[in-house]
Design an enzyme around this catalytic site. Sequence first.
Site, PDB file in Angstrom:
ATOM      1  N   ASP A  11      87.831  95.300  28.922  1.00  7.69           N
ATOM      2  CA  ASP A  11      86.964  96.480  29.005  1.00  7.69           C
ATOM      3  C   ASP A  11      87.848  97.671  28.672  1.00  7.69           C
ATOM      4  O   ASP A  11      88.742  98.024  29.438  1.00  7.69           O
ATOM      5  CB  ASP A  11      86.396  96.580  30.425  1.00  7.69           C
ATOM      6  N   ASP A  51      80.147  95.934  28.971  1.00 10.55           N
ATOM      7  CA  ASP A  51      81.205  96.845  28.516  1.00 10.55           C
ATOM      8  C   ASP A  51      82.489  96.105  28.152  1.00 10.55           C
ATOM      9  O   ASP A  51      83.553  96.720  28.066  1.00 10.55           O
ATOM     10  CB  ASP A  51      81.472  97.920  29.584  1.00 10.55           C
ATOM     11  N   GLN A  93      90.397 101.011  30.560  1.00 15.30           N
ATOM     12  CA  GLN A  93      90.309 100.547  31.955  1.00 15.30           C
ATOM     13  C   GLN A  93      91.129  99.275  32.249  1.00 15.30           C
ATOM     14  O   GLN A  93      91.803  99.180  33.264  1.00 15.30           O
ATOM     15  CB  GLN A  93      88.826 100.298  32.286  1.00 15.30           C
ATOM     16  N   ASN A 103     102.797  88.577  26.339  1.00 11.68           N
ATOM     17  CA  ASN A 103     101.608  87.806  26.691  1.00 11.68           C
ATOM     18  C   ASN A 103     100.650  88.746  27.419  1.00 11.68           C
ATOM     19  O   ASN A 103     101.088  89.499  28.284  1.00 11.68           O
ATOM     20  CB  ASN A 103     102.037  86.647  27.619  1.00 11.68           C
ATOM     21  N   ASP A 130      79.605  89.610  32.346  1.00  9.62           N
ATOM     22  CA  ASP A 130      79.924  90.982  32.764  1.00  9.62           C
ATOM     23  C   ASP A 130      79.406  91.215  34.176  1.00  9.62           C
ATOM     24  O   ASP A 130      78.392  90.645  34.580  1.00  9.62           O
ATOM     25  CB  ASP A 130      79.295  92.007  31.808  1.00  9.62           C
ATOM     26  N   LYS A 131      80.135  92.052  34.927  1.00  5.48           N
ATOM     27  CA  LYS A 131      79.814  92.425  36.307  1.00  5.48           C
ATOM     28  C   LYS A 131      79.930  91.246  37.271  1.00  5.48           C
ATOM     29  O   LYS A 131      79.132  91.087  38.188  1.00  5.48           O
ATOM     30  CB  LYS A 131      78.412  93.058  36.395  1.00  5.48           C
ATOM     31  N   TYR A 227      91.441  98.709  43.129  1.00  2.00           N
ATOM     32  CA  TYR A 227      90.231  98.435  42.352  1.00  2.00           C
ATOM     33  C   TYR A 227      90.388  98.906  40.914  1.00  2.00           C
ATOM     34  O   TYR A 227      90.701 100.053  40.651  1.00  2.00           O
ATOM     35  CB  TYR A 227      89.004  99.131  42.951  1.00  2.00           C
ATOM     36  N   LYS A 230      85.709  94.767  37.886  1.00  5.82           N
ATOM     37  CA  LYS A 230      85.645  93.308  37.995  1.00  5.82           C
ATOM     38  C   LYS A 230      86.250  92.668  36.756  1.00  5.82           C
ATOM     39  O   LYS A 230      86.393  93.306  35.717  1.00  5.82           O
ATOM     40  CB  LYS A 230      84.187  92.870  38.169  1.00  5.82           C
ATOM     41  N   ASP A 231      86.573  91.390  36.863  1.00  2.00           N
ATOM     42  CA  ASP A 231      87.323  90.736  35.798  1.00  2.00           C
ATOM     43  C   ASP A 231      86.471  90.242  34.644  1.00  2.00           C
ATOM     44  O   ASP A 231      86.986  89.948  33.588  1.00  2.00           O
ATOM     45  CB  ASP A 231      88.091  89.564  36.383  1.00  2.00           C
ATOM     46  N   GLN A 240      79.365  67.477  23.347  1.00  5.17           N
ATOM     47  CA  GLN A 240      78.878  66.273  22.636  1.00  5.17           C
ATOM     48  C   GLN A 240      79.950  65.184  22.516  1.00  5.17           C
ATOM     49  O   GLN A 240      81.127  65.435  22.720  1.00  5.17           O
ATOM     50  CB  GLN A 240      78.346  66.620  21.231  1.00  5.17           C
ATOM     51  N   ASP A 285      73.715  98.749  37.816  1.00  8.05           N
ATOM     52  CA  ASP A 285      74.826  98.233  36.989  1.00  8.05           C
ATOM     53  C   ASP A 285      74.771  96.709  36.841  1.00  8.05           C
ATOM     54  O   ASP A 285      75.809  96.036  36.816  1.00  8.05           O
ATOM     55  CB  ASP A 285      76.186  98.642  37.570  1.00  8.05           C
TER      56      ASP A 285
HETATM   57  C1  F6R Z   1      81.289  97.076  38.390  1.00 10.06           C
HETATM   58  C2  F6R Z   1      81.364  98.306  37.606  1.00 10.06           C
HETATM   59  C3  F6R Z   1      80.473  99.430  37.956  1.00 10.06           C
HETATM   60  C4  F6R Z   1      81.260 100.584  38.604  1.00 10.06           C
HETATM   61  C5  F6R Z   1      80.331 101.707  39.050  1.00 10.06           C
HETATM   62  C6  F6R Z   1      81.082 102.887  39.628  1.00 10.06           C
HETATM   63  O1  F6R Z   1      82.230  96.159  37.960  1.00 10.06           O
HETATM   64  O2  F6R Z   1      82.143  98.421  36.687  1.00 10.06           O
HETATM   65  O3  F6R Z   1      79.422  99.018  38.778  1.00 10.06           O
HETATM   66  O4  F6R Z   1      81.973 100.104  39.688  1.00 10.06           O
HETATM   67  O5  F6R Z   1      79.573 102.177  37.956  1.00 10.06           O
HETATM   68  O6  F6R Z   1      82.007 103.309  38.700  1.00 10.06           O
HETATM   69  P1  F6R Z   1      82.939 104.609  38.920  1.00 10.06           P
HETATM   70  O7  F6R Z   1      83.650 104.415  40.214  1.00 10.06           O
HETATM   71  O8  F6R Z   1      83.858 104.556  37.727  1.00 10.06           O
HETATM   72  O9  F6R Z   1      82.033 105.779  38.910  1.00 10.06           O
HETATM   73 MG    MG Z   2      83.755  99.089  32.737  1.00  5.54          MG
HETATM   74 MG    MG Z   3      82.690  94.751  32.375  1.00  6.90          MG
END
Ligand code: F6R
Ligand code: MG
Ligand code: MG
Length: 363
Positions: A11, A51, A93, A103, A130-131, A227, A230-231, A240, A285
Amino acid sequence: MKLTLSVIKADIGGFPGHSSMHPALIEIAKRELAKQKGKLIKDFKVLHCGDDLELIMTHSKGEDSKQIHKLAWDIFVKGTAEAKKLKLYGAGQDLLKDTFSGNVKGMGPGVAEITFEERKSEPVMVFMADKTEPGAWNYALYKMFADPFSTAGLVIDPNMHGGFTFEVHDLFDNKKVMFKCPDEIYDMLALIGQPSRYVIKNVYRNSDKEIAASSSTQRLSLLAGRYVGKDDPVMIVRCQSGFPAVGEVLEPFSFPYTVAGWMRGSHHGPFMAVGFEDATPSRFDGPPRVICAGFQLANGVLEGPADMFKDVSFDLARKKANEIADYMRRHGPFEPHRLSADEMEYTTLPGVLKKLEKRFKKI
Ligand code: F6R
Ligand code: MG
Ligand code: MG
């Protein structure tokens, strides 16, 4: 000759917010990878899930290749510069370090790679989410490779009847353990039922130890100690002829099972399988998304992608996911919609407890 399929993602900026991808970033990635086609790499495809920018590449450099990882890293750096220019949200990010050190693992981006001799016909599925977090694949991989109620081939295909071995990583202690299934499914489930910590990294066929599947397992928050989003994991699955059929590989996603992530990486929600166009998590989100790009490999060329979850047979799963999303959202800040305190990526709890320190009285 052995072929390596590498999926490297990051991301590097959302548009708008964390919901989707600006086309300019896709263009940069395509342009840079095209320069290397027929040189460093055999073929490539660029996609996005929400994203996250997804680079899918074939080459003969093997896994953990410094050249391939640097190619991806440089694209993420170039993309970040453009993201900053466009003031995209959270530009850069996932790039946790300033300089490349051989690597991309441990530097922020996610990686899934597998190396194999291309078969007479080689269908592969590349899943991108995502998320959510890497452990989100645990349920699906278990269903694909160990649950005969989901994968019929485990019972009726002589080439799969011997079962599969799962390599499970402990992300907290940096250890791994192998489970030979079906013999050891109960032990394995005891661990992988805690997907925030235990994550299925690889799956091998028991009869010949051939690699069947691989996932990305980094946890950004553990890497960075804070924080950082997320990954949003990726996963490659071969299909197959002694591996689960394409339809058996997709079947687990007909059930929108619960994963951790969603808003602020701190909520449980349904895992929603969607077509490429719908990989734009917006409501709260989310809810968390998964797309699947299907390919036939032809001497390293990625014939595809086919948009596997676009199919109408997943419409009901999406409807159910939306209903579950409604149900979960009604809980507001209550668990289990909100993750437990130690799993939340964002928390004010220590601050609130500190503020209330003097007001707490012994009962
Ligand atoms: C979850 C994610 C979003 C943000 C949220 C707050 O992985 O990326 O839900 O955590 O939009 O984002 P900030 O803290 O950047 O305003
Ligand atoms: Mg993001
Ligand atoms: Mg993402």
